[in-house]
Design a protein around this motif. Structure first.
Motif, PDB file in Angstrom:
ATOM      1  N   GLU A 146       0.842  -1.190   0.000  1.00 30.92           N
ATOM      2  CA  GLU A 146       0.000   0.000   0.000  1.00 30.92           C
ATOM      3  C   GLU A 146       0.881   1.245   0.000  1.00 30.92           C
ATOM      4  O   GLU A 146       1.767   1.381   0.855  1.00 30.92           O
ATOM      5  CB  GLU A 146      -0.920  -0.015   1.217  1.00 30.92           C
ATOM      6  N   LEU A 170      -3.439  -1.021  -4.718  1.00 29.49           N
ATOM      7  CA  LEU A 170      -2.201  -1.619  -4.247  1.00 29.49           C
ATOM      8  C   LEU A 170      -1.231  -1.753  -5.412  1.00 29.49           C
ATOM      9  O   LEU A 170      -1.632  -1.993  -6.548  1.00 29.49           O
ATOM     10  CB  LEU A 170      -2.475  -2.982  -3.625  1.00 29.49           C
ATOM     11  N   ARG A 181      -5.317  -4.045   4.580  1.00 21.25           N
ATOM     12  CA  ARG A 181      -5.672  -4.134   3.161  1.00 21.25           C
ATOM     13  C   ARG A 181      -4.696  -5.025   2.415  1.00 21.25           C
ATOM     14  O   ARG A 181      -5.095  -5.852   1.573  1.00 21.25           O
ATOM     15  CB  ARG A 181      -5.693  -2.731   2.562  1.00 21.25           C
TER      16      ARG A 181
END
Length: 326
Positions: free
Chosen positions: A60, A67, A87
């Motif tokens: 990230e 991404l 994430r």
């Protein structure tokens, strides 16, 4: 140093809250490694060009909508990178689960199995694998002609093993489409271009031109594809036969470095020996001559070593040597 011989300027960035300065052109993955931050990779290899296909190395970057692949994204001034955010972990876990639910990873490298544990991947949540493809069913798939997804389990690339020569086999039920074999067969090593990716979506697979058998293709049997395969999809025929017979045992194997005897290049060979017989030959990736790559002679031309008489057939020569000629 740049191509002009000038020193490269340094780029400062932050990775997981730690400041680091690296030369311009460095990738995020390389910058992470300078800080000993372990970033998982499947399609990346130091001796091959990054192809960005596995998406396991994604990180990230603040300000980025998506991404980004760490293996190919160059660092930028004042970049802020997070390699272990929720994430990122969620994305890596899902990729690993999708791969493991559709391919056979039983012979995958220890690193891949470690990634599965690290991210608590649960491929079984997609259900049991669907029925394996029959014959060359997957090879006959064409873009735009997709069959309905199975309703009785997870989609799978399971298919019969391709055995069409005496040197190595292709078990594409283990293939994760990392592209390493394609790169090694192409500009990064052999420049033969005997294999490429055919099909689209879930029908994508590694194939020879027009799906020809290996003996009828452009393959020169260098075996460099075997050397870079991380899952056992490409395997020495000798290893395959021993696994089928239940005699393959890496715990009983020794690895000996030697120099290939065929020419003056000086390629280093790693001889894997079991029960006093060579069972496969590799080459170290960090060798400055081969970078892990060999030709057909170095990779497969060791059968003459095995052609020796049994101990009962050897001449009985005294320890002091043969008698003097009369």
């Amino acid at each position: 140093m740049s191509d002009a011989g000038m020193p490269l300027r340094e780029i400062q960035l932050a990775i997981d809250g730690r400041e680091v300065r690296v030369p311009e052109g460095t990738t995020i993955l390389q910058a992470c490694r300078t800080l000993a931050i372990e970033t998982p990779t499947l399609c990346y290899l130091e001796t091959l060009s990054p192809v960005n296909v596995c998406r396991v190395c994604v990180v990230e970057v603040e300000g980025s909508r998506v991404l980004v692949p760490a293996c190919s994204r160059p660092v930028e001034p004042n970049m802020v990178v997070h390699t272990d955010s929720p994430r990122v972990r969620h994305s890596r876990r899902l990729v690993l689960e999708l791969l493991a639910s559709s391919t056979n990873l039983s012979l995958a490298s220890p690193e891949i199995r470690g990634y599965m544990d690290r991210y608590a991947a649960e491929p079984q949540r997609f259900g049991d694998p669907a029925q394996a493809a029959a014959g060359d069913e997957r090879d006959r798939a064409h873009p735009g002609e997709h069959a309905s997804p199975p309703c009785d389990g997870a989609a799978t690339v399971a298919q019969p093993v391709k055995i069409d020569n005496d040197l190595y086999v292709r078990d594409y039920s283990r293939c994760i489409l990392c592209y390493k074999c394609v790169e090694a067969c192409g500009v990064d090593a052999q420049n033969t271009f005997a294999i490429a990716v055919a099909g689209r979506g879930f029908d994508a697979r590694i194939s020879t031109e027009s799906n020809r058998p290996l003996p009828e293709s452009a393959c020169v049997y260098c075996g460099n594809c075997i050397g870079v395969c991380p899952t056992g999809a490409l395997m020495f025929k000798s290893e395959f036969d021993m696994r089928q017979a239940g005699t393959w045992d890496e715990a009983k194997q020794t690895v000996t470095d030697t120099i290939c005897p065929y020419c003056g290049v000086g390629c280093t060979l790693e001889l894997h020996v079991q029960d006093n017989s060579i069972v496969r030959v590799m080459s170290p990736l960090d060798h400055d001559v081969t970078c892990g790559h060999l030709c057909i002679k170095g990779r497969f031309g060791w059968q003459f070593v095995q052609n020796r008489p049994a101990s009962s057939q050897r001449p009985n020569v005294p320890a002091s040597g043969p008698p003097d000629a009369v």
